[in-house]
Each structure stands twice: as C-alpha cells, then as structure tokens.
Design a protein around this motif. Structure first.
Motif, mmCIF file in Angstrom:
data_model
loop_
_atom_site.group_PDB
_atom_site.id
_atom_site.type_symbol
_atom_site.label_atom_id
_atom_site.label_comp_id
_atom_site.label_asym_id
_atom_site.label_seq_id
_atom_site.Cartn_x
_atom_site.Cartn_y
_atom_site.Cartn_z
ATOM 1 N N ASN A 55 -29.450 -8.722 145.885
ATOM 2 C CA ASN A 55 -30.498 -9.728 145.747
ATOM 3 C C ASN A 55 -31.803 -9.072 145.304
ATOM 4 N N GLY A 56 -31.719 -8.224 144.313
ATOM 5 C CA GLY A 56 -32.875 -7.442 143.898
ATOM 6 C C GLY A 56 -33.719 -8.045 142.790
ATOM 7 N N LEU A 57 -33.347 -9.207 142.262
ATOM 8 C CA LEU A 57 -34.132 -9.790 141.172
ATOM 9 C C LEU A 57 -35.215 -10.740 141.676
ATOM 10 N N LYS A 58 -34.930 -11.497 142.716
ATOM 11 C CA LYS A 58 -35.904 -12.467 143.213
ATOM 12 C C LYS A 58 -37.180 -11.748 143.647
ATOM 13 N N ASN A 59 -38.302 -12.189 143.094
ATOM 14 C CA ASN A 59 -39.634 -11.658 143.397
ATOM 15 C C ASN A 59 -39.784 -10.178 143.016
ATOM 16 N N ASN A 60 -38.974 -9.687 142.093
ATOM 17 C CA ASN A 60 -39.122 -8.313 141.614
ATOM 18 C C ASN A 60 -40.263 -8.310 140.598
ATOM 19 N N LYS A 61 -41.294 -7.531 140.888
ATOM 20 C CA LYS A 61 -42.514 -7.574 140.085
ATOM 21 C C LYS A 61 -42.564 -6.529 138.978
ATOM 22 N N ASN A 62 -41.539 -5.701 138.868
ATOM 23 C CA ASN A 62 -41.617 -4.599 137.913
ATOM 24 C C ASN A 62 -40.306 -4.444 137.153
ATOM 25 N N VAL A 63 -39.992 -5.411 136.307
ATOM 26 C CA VAL A 63 -38.811 -5.343 135.457
ATOM 27 C C VAL A 63 -39.291 -5.046 134.036
ATOM 28 N N SER A 64 -38.732 -4.021 133.422
ATOM 29 C CA SER A 64 -39.168 -3.593 132.089
ATOM 30 C C SER A 64 -38.057 -3.844 131.077
ATOM 31 N N LEU A 65 -38.428 -4.395 129.932
ATOM 32 C CA LEU A 65 -37.504 -4.575 128.811
ATOM 33 C C LEU A 65 -37.811 -3.530 127.751
ATOM 34 N N TYR A 66 -36.774 -2.873 127.242
ATOM 35 C CA TYR A 66 -36.919 -1.876 126.186
ATOM 36 C C TYR A 66 -35.894 -2.130 125.098
ATOM 37 N N LEU A 67 -36.290 -1.892 123.867
ATOM 38 C CA LEU A 67 -35.366 -1.933 122.740
ATOM 39 C C LEU A 67 -35.022 -0.490 122.381
ATOM 40 N N SER A 68 -33.744 -0.209 122.300
ATOM 41 C CA SER A 68 -33.260 1.128 121.933
ATOM 42 C C SER A 68 -32.226 0.977 120.843
ATOM 43 N N TRP A 69 -31.879 2.096 120.197
ATOM 44 C CA TRP A 69 -30.862 2.061 119.166
ATOM 45 C C TRP A 69 -30.177 3.404 119.033
ATOM 46 N N ASN A 70 -28.922 3.319 118.599
ATOM 47 C CA ASN A 70 -28.160 4.486 118.182
ATOM 48 C C ASN A 70 -28.129 4.480 116.672
ATOM 49 N N ILE A 71 -28.353 5.640 116.095
ATOM 50 C CA ILE A 71 -28.278 5.779 114.646
ATOM 51 C C ILE A 71 -26.900 6.339 114.317
ATOM 52 N N ILE A 72 -26.149 5.598 113.514
ATOM 53 C CA ILE A 72 -24.817 6.037 113.107
ATOM 54 C C ILE A 72 -24.975 6.743 111.759
ATOM 55 N N PRO A 73 -24.888 8.086 111.742
ATOM 56 C CA PRO A 73 -25.136 8.825 110.505
ATOM 57 C C PRO A 73 -23.867 9.038 109.683
ATOM 58 N N ASN A 74 -24.056 9.453 108.448
ATOM 59 C CA ASN A 74 -22.940 9.906 107.619
ATOM 60 C C ASN A 74 -22.457 11.261 108.097
ATOM 61 N N ALA A 75 -23.396 12.141 108.467
ATOM 62 C CA ALA A 75 -23.066 13.467 108.975
ATOM 63 C C ALA A 75 -24.109 13.857 110.008
ATOM 64 N N GLY A 76 -23.656 14.393 111.128
ATOM 65 C CA GLY A 76 -24.605 14.900 112.104
ATOM 66 C C GLY A 76 -24.504 14.235 113.461
ATOM 67 N N LEU A 77 -25.577 14.376 114.210
ATOM 68 C CA LEU A 77 -25.643 13.898 115.583
ATOM 69 C C LEU A 77 -25.785 12.383 115.646
ATOM 70 N N LEU A 78 -25.479 11.817 116.799
ATOM 71 C CA LEU A 78 -25.610 10.391 117.058
ATOM 72 C C LEU A 78 -26.769 10.214 118.042
ATOM 73 N N PRO A 79 -28.012 10.140 117.533
ATOM 74 C CA PRO A 79 -29.146 10.080 118.452
ATOM 75 C C PRO A 79 -29.331 8.694 119.066
ATOM 76 N N THR A 80 -29.832 8.681 120.303
ATOM 77 C CA THR A 80 -30.255 7.461 120.989
ATOM 78 C C THR A 80 -31.769 7.484 121.026
ATOM 79 N N VAL A 81 -32.394 6.418 120.526
ATOM 80 C CA VAL A 81 -33.840 6.373 120.374
ATOM 81 C C VAL A 81 -34.368 5.144 121.099
ATOM 82 N N LYS A 82 -35.462 5.309 121.845
ATOM 83 C CA LYS A 82 -36.123 4.185 122.500
ATOM 84 C C LYS A 82 -37.394 3.868 121.723
ATOM 85 N N SER A 83 -37.645 2.597 121.509
ATOM 86 C CA SER A 83 -38.800 2.185 120.710
ATOM 87 C C SER A 83 -40.102 2.426 121.464
ATOM 88 N N HIS A 84 -41.188 2.470 120.698
ATOM 89 C CA HIS A 84 -42.522 2.470 121.298
ATOM 90 C C HIS A 84 -42.787 1.052 121.777
#
Length: 179
Positions: A134-163
C-alpha cells in the motif's frame, strides 16, 4: 605449393580480420557521443485504487492510474550507427518496505527514419502501476523519467536517462473502485 582450400582459408581469414577491424572503427567513432537530451513530462490526472491482486494473491494492493503529457525531440540521437531506440518511462518511488521501487509504465520503439519528435498529450500508461503493498496512497515523492536503449549497428548497448523528469504525489484517499 598450397592447395586450393589453404588459399581459400587464408583469404576468408584475412577478409574477416579486415571486417572485424572496420567494425571496431565504426564502434569507436560513436562510443563517446553524448546521447542525452531533454524530455518534458507532466502528469495530467492521478488516481490510486486499492484493488485485489488476482495474479499473485488475493490481498489488496495499490494500483495507480496516471495520465501524462510527454514532449521530447530525439532526432539528434540518430547517427549512422543507431538502428533504433527503445524508449521507456519509469516511475521511481520510496516506500516503508523498499528504499527504491522502479516500475516501467510505458514504452515505444522508434526506428531510424521514423518521426522522433514526440509530442503526446493525455497518454495513459501502457502497463499497470501496481505496488506490492500500500505504498502509493499519499506518496509525495514519485518521479517519472524517460530513458532509452540505443540499438547500434556495432558496439555497446547503452542505457540513457533523459535530462529532466517529473515529481508528483498520489492522492491521500483511494478512488472508489467501479462496481
């Protein structure tokens, strides 16, 4: 001297070595780029209900409903080494039982060549926002973030969080469940 198979093997091995070197050069040319950008997220409507969770038990848990606006331009993230972006929006919050809760609420795949300037209004979450208590009711500090994985042709698969993210609170009272 050498047989036909020996010469063919040497040619294939040399070609694969050259291709591996070129692939590494492709990878190194984009690995140090900054793939972060701004995203504006705003909540429009927020509800919380206390519903039975039939998937795991018959106990009642909090179920959050969020309607949100999302505006961002991701066209600058695409270069010759990016095939697609896997976007996802997460909610992070703290409860008495857990220091960090993370829930994926929405996702989208953007392929190279598609419109990457997003301007969504009054979007509903794609996935349920269940809390394991029951942790959502009256929870005053919930943060929404947009993130993404970049699917490259070659290389690493980075996870990036937006500003930028969005902090909101859930109501202090449960919304009545529909009959």
């Amino acid at each position: 001297m050498h047989t036909f198979l020996t010469r063919g093997n040497a040619t294939v091995a040399y070609t694969l070595s050259i291709l591996a070197g070129l692939t590494f050069c492709c990878f190194i040319s984009t690995v140090f780029l900054d793939y972060r950008t701004n995203a504006r997220i705003n909540t429009v409507k927020i509800l919380v209900k206390n519903m039975p969770d039939y998937g795991s038990s018959r106990e009642k848990h909090d179920l959050g409903f969020i309607t949100f606006d999302l505006e961002t331009n991701l066209t600058s993230l695409f270069n010759w080494n990016v095939k697609q972006l896997f976007l996802y929006m997460t909610a992070e919050y703290k409860t008495a039982e857990n220091v960090l809760n993370q829930v994926v609420l929405w996702d989208k795949i953007i392929l190279r060549g598609e419109n990457a300037a997003l301007d969504f209004k009054s979007m509903h979450t794609k996935y349920y926002f269940w809390d394991d208590g029951n942790g959502l009711k009256n929870n005053k500090n919930v943060s929404l973030y947009l993130s993404w994985n970049i699917i490259p042709n070659a290389g690493l698969l980075p996870t990036v969080k937006s500003h930028g993210g969005h902090i909101f609170k859930f109501p202090a009272e449960y919304t009545a469940a529909p009959m």
